[in-house]
Design a protein around this motif. Structure first.
Motif, mmCIF file in Angstrom:
data_model
loop_
_atom_site.group_PDB
_atom_site.id
_atom_site.type_symbol
_atom_site.label_atom_id
_atom_site.label_comp_id
_atom_site.label_asym_id
_atom_site.label_seq_id
_atom_site.Cartn_x
_atom_site.Cartn_y
_atom_site.Cartn_z
ATOM 1 N N THR A 114 41.622 27.258 44.720
ATOM 2 C CA THR A 114 42.248 27.455 46.030
ATOM 3 C C THR A 114 43.754 27.265 45.938
ATOM 4 O O THR A 114 44.535 28.027 46.530
ATOM 5 C CB THR A 114 41.654 26.472 47.052
ATOM 6 O OG1 THR A 114 40.247 26.679 47.140
ATOM 7 C CG2 THR A 114 42.275 26.668 48.426
ATOM 8 N N ALA A 115 44.174 26.255 45.196
ATOM 9 C CA ALA A 115 45.615 26.028 45.020
ATOM 10 C C ALA A 115 46.262 27.208 44.307
ATOM 11 O O ALA A 115 47.375 27.621 44.644
ATOM 12 C CB ALA A 115 45.846 24.741 44.230
ATOM 13 N N ALA A 116 45.557 27.778 43.312
ATOM 14 C CA ALA A 116 46.092 28.941 42.606
ATOM 15 C C ALA A 116 46.273 30.111 43.553
ATOM 16 O O ALA A 116 47.305 30.796 43.531
ATOM 17 C CB ALA A 116 45.157 29.321 41.452
ATOM 18 N N SER A 117 45.283 30.363 44.401
ATOM 19 C CA SER A 117 45.394 31.465 45.360
ATOM 20 C C SER A 117 46.564 31.245 46.319
ATOM 21 O O SER A 117 47.249 32.198 46.700
ATOM 22 C CB SER A 117 44.085 31.610 46.147
ATOM 23 O OG SER A 117 43.013 31.974 45.285
ATOM 24 N N GLY A 123 47.612 32.275 49.634
ATOM 25 C CA GLY A 123 46.216 32.124 50.025
ATOM 26 C C GLY A 123 45.635 33.324 50.735
ATOM 27 O O GLY A 123 44.563 33.230 51.344
ATOM 28 N N ALA A 124 46.297 34.482 50.672
ATOM 29 C CA ALA A 124 45.804 35.662 51.380
ATOM 30 C C ALA A 124 44.515 36.196 50.773
ATOM 31 O O ALA A 124 43.743 36.871 51.446
ATOM 32 C CB ALA A 124 46.881 36.756 51.382
ATOM 33 N N SER A 125 44.281 35.913 49.490
ATOM 34 C CA SER A 125 43.079 36.420 48.814
ATOM 35 C C SER A 125 42.417 35.297 48.031
ATOM 36 O O SER A 125 43.077 34.374 47.569
ATOM 37 C CB SER A 125 43.448 37.551 47.843
ATOM 38 O OG SER A 125 44.126 38.594 48.510
ATOM 39 N N ASP A 126 41.097 35.398 47.911
ATOM 40 C CA ASP A 126 40.340 34.494 47.043
ATOM 41 C C ASP A 126 40.061 35.261 45.758
ATOM 42 O O ASP A 126 39.211 36.141 45.718
ATOM 43 C CB ASP A 126 39.042 34.059 47.714
ATOM 44 C CG ASP A 126 38.243 33.082 46.851
ATOM 45 O OD1 ASP A 126 38.694 32.787 45.716
ATOM 46 O OD2 ASP A 126 37.188 32.616 47.293
ATOM 47 N N GLN A 168 43.072 40.392 31.704
ATOM 48 C CA GLN A 168 44.431 39.905 31.820
ATOM 49 C C GLN A 168 44.780 39.548 33.256
ATOM 50 O O GLN A 168 45.952 39.342 33.597
ATOM 51 C CB GLN A 168 45.417 40.945 31.275
ATOM 52 C CG GLN A 168 45.221 41.226 29.796
ATOM 53 C CD GLN A 168 46.390 41.952 29.176
ATOM 54 O OE1 GLN A 168 47.496 41.940 29.685
ATOM 55 N NE2 GLN A 168 46.154 42.591 28.043
ATOM 56 N N SER A 169 43.779 39.453 34.125
ATOM 57 C CA SER A 169 44.019 39.006 35.496
ATOM 58 C C SER A 169 44.147 37.490 35.523
ATOM 59 O O SER A 169 43.697 36.795 34.608
ATOM 60 C CB SER A 169 42.871 39.443 36.406
ATOM 61 O OG SER A 169 41.675 38.736 36.069
ATOM 62 N N GLY A 170 44.750 36.963 36.570
ATOM 63 C CA GLY A 170 44.938 35.522 36.677
ATOM 64 C C GLY A 170 43.664 34.716 36.556
ATOM 65 O O GLY A 170 43.578 33.789 35.741
#
Length: 381
Positions: A114-117, A123-126, A168-170
Motif C-alpha cells: 500500500t505504501a508503494a502504491s 495510491g490511485a492504483s493497487d 520489469q514492472s514495479g
C-alpha cells in the motif's frame, strides 16, 4: 478568525518580506505570481496578498541553485541545499511524509504494498493484484551468495533481451527482489509475510515487520535514491536503476550500518552492564557510528519508537538517539533473525521508494549531470 486561519497566516509572508527574502523588487515579485512561479493567498480580511513561506523558500533555493550551479552538488553532499524537486517524500519538522502522509501513521495499519502504491502514484492504483512473477533463470543456482549479491544478480538477469516486459514492472521487481534476498521462489504473499515465513517470525513479529517496511520505504534524497535517479536519468532500465540503489545501499555509511550496529550491540550485551556499555559506545563514537543520530533528526529519529518498543533492549537504546541502523540490529538480535536480516528489510522496503523516484526522474526527461568544481593544480606555461 479561526485558529486554522491564524495558523496558516503565521506561515505566510507579506509581499515586502517575500520580496526581501527573494532579493527582488515588488514588481518582480508580482511578475513571479503572474508567471505561475509563486502562489499568493488572501488573508480574508484585507485585499493585500500574502505568500506561503514554504513556496517562497523553495523559489529562493531554486534561484540560488541557478546562480551557484557548481556549488549545489557540493553543498548537498554535506546536508546542504536540495538538488532535486520531488512530489514523493520529504522530511518536515522531524516527520517523514510520503506524499504529505505521515509515515508513522501509515505504519500503524498499511502494508509495504500500500505504501508503494502511494509513493508511485498517490495510491490511485493497487499494483499488487497480479500473480507472482516467474523466477529469473539461473537465480536458484546461487545458494552461497550473500542476499544483496543475489538481489543485484536478479536485477541484472532481468535486463536480458528475452525477459518479458511484465517482469520489469514495479510489483514484479519487488517480488523478485524478495525472492532473491530470501532465497525463495517469487510469491504473491504480502512482502512482510514472506519475511516472517522465512525467519519463522510469530504474529507479533510479523506486525513489526510490516510496520518497519513501511517506515523504511522512502527517505527523501538519500544516497541510494540519488544513485537510482542518476541512473534512471540516463534512460537505463528500471532493473539497472535498482541495481545502482542496491550497490549504494551496501556501503557501511548506508544500509551496511546495521551490521556495524549489530556488532556493537553484541559486544554491549555481553558486558556486565549493557546500559552502561551502550552509553559508552554512544559517548565515544556517536558522531561517526552508523547506529546513533541522523543529521535530519537532531533530537532522535521519531520513526523508531514502535520498532524498538518490541525489543528487549529498548529501554537501553531509546536514550541514545538511535537511528534505523540500530533499530534493525536490535530486531535481529531480539528475535533471533539471521545475520543480515536488517539489510534485507532495508533493501526490500527501500525498493518501493527507488521505483517511485526512478519513474519521477524518467518522466522529467532531465539528465542529472552536475558540474564539477576543479580544485587541483593548474599547468602553467
Amino acid at each position: 478568525m479561526t485558529n486554522a486561519t491564524m495558523a496558516a497566516m503565521n506561515n505566510d509572508l507579506s509581499a515586502l518580506d517575500a520580496a526581501r527574502l527573494l532579493g527582488v523588487s515588488l514588481p518582480t515579485l508580482y511578475s513571479y505570481v503572474s508567471r505561475g512561479l509563486l502562489a499568493s493567498v488572501s488573508n480574508g480580511e484585507s485585499r493585500r496578498k500574502r505568500y506561503p513561506q514554504e513556496d517562497v523558500l523553495r523559489l529562493a533555493a531554486r534561484k540560488y541553485d541557478a546562480k551557484r550551479g557548481g556549488q549545489t552538488a557540493v553543498a548537498a553532499m554535506h546536508w546542504g541545499l536540495p538538488v532535486l524537486e520531488t512530489q514523493i517524500s520529504h522530511i518536515l519538522d522531524g516527520r517523514l511524509l510520503y506524499r504529505g502522509c505521515d509515515a508513522r501513521v501509515l505504519a500503524q495499519h498499511v502494508t509495504l504494498e500500500t505504501a508503494a502504491s502511494l509513493l508511485w502514484d498517490d495510491g490511485a492504483s493497487d499494483y499488487f493484484q497480479q500473480d507472482a512473477p516467474a523466477q529469473p533463470p539461473g537465480l536458484a543456482n546461487t545458494p552461497d551468495a550473500p542476499p544483496l549479491a543475489r538481489a543485484m544478480l536478479a536485477m541484472a538477469m532481468l535486463t536480458t533481451a528475452d525477459i518479458p516486459h511484465s517482469l520489469q514492472s514495479g510489483p514484479a521487481l519487488m517480488r523478485v527482489l524478495a525472492a532473491a534476498l530470501l532465497q525463495t521462489a517469487p510469491s504473491a504473499l504480502p512482502l512482510h509475510q514472506q519475511l516472517a515465513q522465512a525467519w519463522q517470525a510469530d504474529a507479533q513479529q510479523s506486525e513489526l515487520l510490516r510496520a518497519t517496511l513501511v517506515l523504511l520505504a522512502d527517505h527523501e534524497l538519500n544516497a541510494s535514491t540519488f544513485a537510482v535517479r542518476c541512473v534512471a536519468s540516463t534512460g537505463a532500465s528500471l532493473p539497472m536503476a535498482l541495481s545502482a540503489g542496491l550497490a549504494a545501499l551496501s556501503g557501511d555509511k548506508h544500509g551496511g550500518g546495521s551490521a556495524a550496529a549489530r556488532c556493537m550491540l553484541t559486544a554491549a550485551l555481553a558486558a556486565p552492564d549493557a546500559r552502561t556499555a551502550i552509553a559508552t559506545f554512544y559517548t565515544a563514537i556517536a558522531p561517526e557510528f552508523a547506529g546513533f543520530g541522523h543529521p535530519l533528526y537532531p533530537h532522535g529519529d521519531p520513526q523508531l519508537g514502535a520498532i524498538l518498543a518490541a525489543c528487549t533492549m529498548a529501554s537501553d537504546l531509546l536514550a541514545v538517539k538511535p537511528n534505523a541502523d540500530l533499530a534493525l540490529a536490535a530486531m535481529e538480535l531480539a528475535f533471533g533473525w539471521p545475520d543480515g536480516a536488517g539489510m534485507t528489510m532495508f533493501a526490500l522496503a527501500r525498493s518501493a521508494g527507488w521505483i517511485a523516484h526512478a519513474a519521477e526522474q524518467t518522466a522529467s526527461g532531465a539528465l542529472i549531470r552536475p558540474r564539477a568544481r576543479y580544485i587541483g593544480r593548474h599547468q602553467h606555461g
